[in-house]
Design a protein around this motif. Structure first.
Motif, PDB file in Angstrom:
ATOM      1  N   GLY A   1      34.040  44.759  48.241  1.00 24.45           N
ATOM      2  CA  GLY A   1      35.428  44.557  48.637  1.00 24.45           C
ATOM      3  C   GLY A   1      35.760  43.139  49.030  1.00 24.45           C
ATOM      4  O   GLY A   1      36.631  42.903  49.865  1.00 24.45           O
ATOM      5  N   SER A   2      35.082  42.163  48.421  1.00 25.37           N
ATOM      6  CA  SER A   2      35.361  40.762  48.733  1.00 25.37           C
ATOM      7  C   SER A   2      36.830  40.434  48.487  1.00 25.37           C
ATOM      8  O   SER A   2      37.408  40.848  47.477  1.00 25.37           O
ATOM      9  N   MET A   3      37.413  39.667  49.391  1.00 25.87           N
ATOM     10  CA  MET A   3      38.791  39.218  49.243  1.00 25.87           C
ATOM     11  C   MET A   3      38.868  37.827  48.621  1.00 25.87           C
ATOM     12  O   MET A   3      39.948  37.250  48.501  1.00 25.87           O
ATOM     13  N   HIS A   4      37.707  37.296  48.224  1.00 21.09           N
ATOM     14  CA  HIS A   4      37.678  35.983  47.582  1.00 21.09           C
ATOM     15  C   HIS A   4      38.310  36.032  46.201  1.00 21.09           C
ATOM     16  O   HIS A   4      38.882  35.045  45.733  1.00 21.09           O
ATOM     17  N   CYS A   5      38.186  37.182  45.528  1.00 18.74           N
ATOM     18  CA  CYS A   5      38.724  37.351  44.182  1.00 18.74           C
ATOM     19  C   CYS A   5      39.606  38.594  44.158  1.00 18.74           C
ATOM     20  O   CYS A   5      39.811  39.253  45.177  1.00 18.74           O
ATOM     21  N   GLU A   6      40.128  38.939  42.991  1.00 15.99           N
ATOM     22  CA  GLU A   6      40.956  40.144  42.848  1.00 15.99           C
ATOM     23  C   GLU A   6      40.240  41.216  42.041  1.00 15.99           C
ATOM     24  O   GLU A   6      40.847  42.220  41.629  1.00 15.99           O
ATOM     25  N   CYS A   7      38.932  41.064  41.796  1.00 13.17           N
ATOM     26  CA  CYS A   7      38.216  41.940  40.863  1.00 13.17           C
ATOM     27  C   CYS A   7      38.215  43.399  41.296  1.00 13.17           C
ATOM     28  O   CYS A   7      38.460  44.297  40.487  1.00 13.17           O
ATOM     29  N   GLY A   8      37.919  43.651  42.568  1.00 12.23           N
ATOM     30  CA  GLY A   8      37.901  45.023  43.036  1.00 12.23           C
ATOM     31  C   GLY A   8      39.264  45.682  42.920  1.00 12.23           C
ATOM     32  O   GLY A   8      39.376  46.854  42.516  1.00 12.23           O
ATOM     33  N   ASP A   9      40.310  44.944  43.254  1.00 11.63           N
ATOM     34  CA  ASP A   9      41.664  45.467  43.138  1.00 11.63           C
ATOM     35  C   ASP A   9      42.004  45.763  41.677  1.00 11.63           C
ATOM     36  O   ASP A   9      42.639  46.780  41.364  1.00 11.63           O
ATOM     37  N   GLN A  10      41.591  44.884  40.780  1.00  8.71           N
ATOM     38  CA  GLN A  10      41.865  45.101  39.360  1.00  8.71           C
ATOM     39  C   GLN A  10      41.113  46.306  38.813  1.00  8.71           C
ATOM     40  O   GLN A  10      41.639  47.067  38.001  1.00  8.71           O
ATOM     41  N   LEU A  11      39.864  46.482  39.246  1.00  7.06           N
ATOM     42  CA  LEU A  11      39.082  47.624  38.795  1.00  7.06           C
ATOM     43  C   LEU A  11      39.771  48.932  39.186  1.00  7.06           C
ATOM     44  O   LEU A  11      39.947  49.837  38.357  1.00  7.06           O
ATOM     45  N   ALA A  12      40.165  49.039  40.457  1.00  8.48           N
ATOM     46  CA  ALA A  12      40.836  50.247  40.925  1.00  8.48           C
ATOM     47  C   ALA A  12      42.172  50.445  40.208  1.00  8.48           C
ATOM     48  O   ALA A  12      42.510  51.560  39.787  1.00  8.48           O
ATOM     49  N   ALA A  13      42.930  49.361  40.048  1.00  4.12           N
ATOM     50  CA  ALA A  13      44.236  49.458  39.393  1.00  4.12           C
ATOM     51  C   ALA A  13      44.096  49.905  37.948  1.00  4.12           C
ATOM     52  O   ALA A  13      44.884  50.725  37.455  1.00  4.12           O
ATOM     53  N   ALA A  14      43.093  49.383  37.247  1.00  5.87           N
ATOM     54  CA  ALA A  14      42.890  49.749  35.844  1.00  5.87           C
ATOM     55  C   ALA A  14      42.558  51.226  35.704  1.00  5.87           C
ATOM     56  O   ALA A  14      43.098  51.919  34.826  1.00  5.87           O
ATOM     57  N   LEU A  15      41.686  51.741  36.555  1.00  2.00           N
ATOM     58  CA  LEU A  15      41.337  53.159  36.492  1.00  2.00           C
ATOM     59  C   LEU A  15      42.547  54.032  36.811  1.00  2.00           C
ATOM     60  O   LEU A  15      42.760  55.078  36.180  1.00  2.00           O
ATOM     61  N   GLU A  16      43.365  53.597  37.761  1.00  2.00           N
ATOM     62  CA  GLU A  16      44.575  54.348  38.101  1.00  2.00           C
ATOM     63  C   GLU A  16      45.547  54.386  36.916  1.00  2.00           C
ATOM     64  O   GLU A  16      46.110  55.435  36.586  1.00  2.00           O
TER      65      GLU A  16
END
Length: 216
Positions: A74-89
């Motif tokens: 859940g690093s906030m340095h990048c947006e990767c985790g947010d993008q992964l969750a958004a893509a699956l949604e």
């Protein structure tokens, strides 16, 4: 679908990948079929998450680069985790689509330890491009051969690509995957990743219009 692994006839592809297993994977975003592959060129394991029927053309597709710090921690340095969750949604809401999770792409292909070193340089004032170059490493060392091979194996002939990165589109097309549409995958920026996102837009030409008007 049974919980246990389904019997598959193992298939080898010209790209050097081998389909090994598939299994039902219920997630907080919806139910997927996890399809596991082995890249025999480097013996690296890969996986695609498939939702619904993706055979044919214009499958909603995310090719997601491995990012341990963002995806798992859940690093906030990048947006990767947010993008992964958004893509699956988005894929689950669409009713059909595929997410190819590409291992070996950590830190735009430079690896985990080098990425952590680059992050330290960024904390000292360099941007993400300057940090890689200061380490004597490529700005982006990712290759999309395996991702394209997996899509071909799944019967995907063209994709609606969830990505802000024009290079990803070009790379998939280079390996024979038609991109019929590129759909931005924009996640809310915050203080910790705003400079990083601006660098991606200004130096790596990512499509990030939601940064317009934000204070520097």
């Amino acid at each position: 679908m049974a919980e246990e692994e389904n019997a598959l006839s193992v298939t080898s592809q010209p790209s050097g990948i081998e389909r090994v297993v598939d299994v039902r994977l219920p997630t907080v975003h919806g139910e997927f079929l996890a399809v596991g592959y082995l890249d025999r060129s480097c013996m690296r394991e890969q996986v695609a998450l498939v939702h619904g029927d993706v055979l044919g053309r214009d499958a909603l597709t995310r090719v997601h680069s491995e990012c341990l710090t963002g995806d798992a921690f859940g690093s906030m340095h990048c947006e990767c985790g947010d993008q992964l969750a958004a893509a699956l949604e988005v894929i689950a809401a669409e009713g059909a689509g595929v997410l190819v999770y590409v291992q070996g792409h950590e830190g735009r292909g430079i690896g985990l330890l080098a990425k952590l070193k680059a992050m330290r340089l960024q904390s000292q004032g360099l941007d993400t491009v300057e940090a890689n170059l200061a380490l004597g490493l490529p700005v982006d060392a990712r290759d999309y051969r395996v991702a394209a091979g997996i899509l071909h194996d799944l019967g995907v002939r063209s994709v609606r690509l969830l990505s802000n990165n024009p290079v990803k589109r070009e790379a998939l097309q280079h390996y024979g995957v038609e991109v019929s549409e590129q759909i931005p995958l924009l996640t809310p920026p915050h203080e910790e990743n705003l400079r990083y996102l601006r660098t991606k837009r200004e130096r790596l030409h990512h499509y990030l219009p939601h940064l317009d008007g934000l204070a520097r």
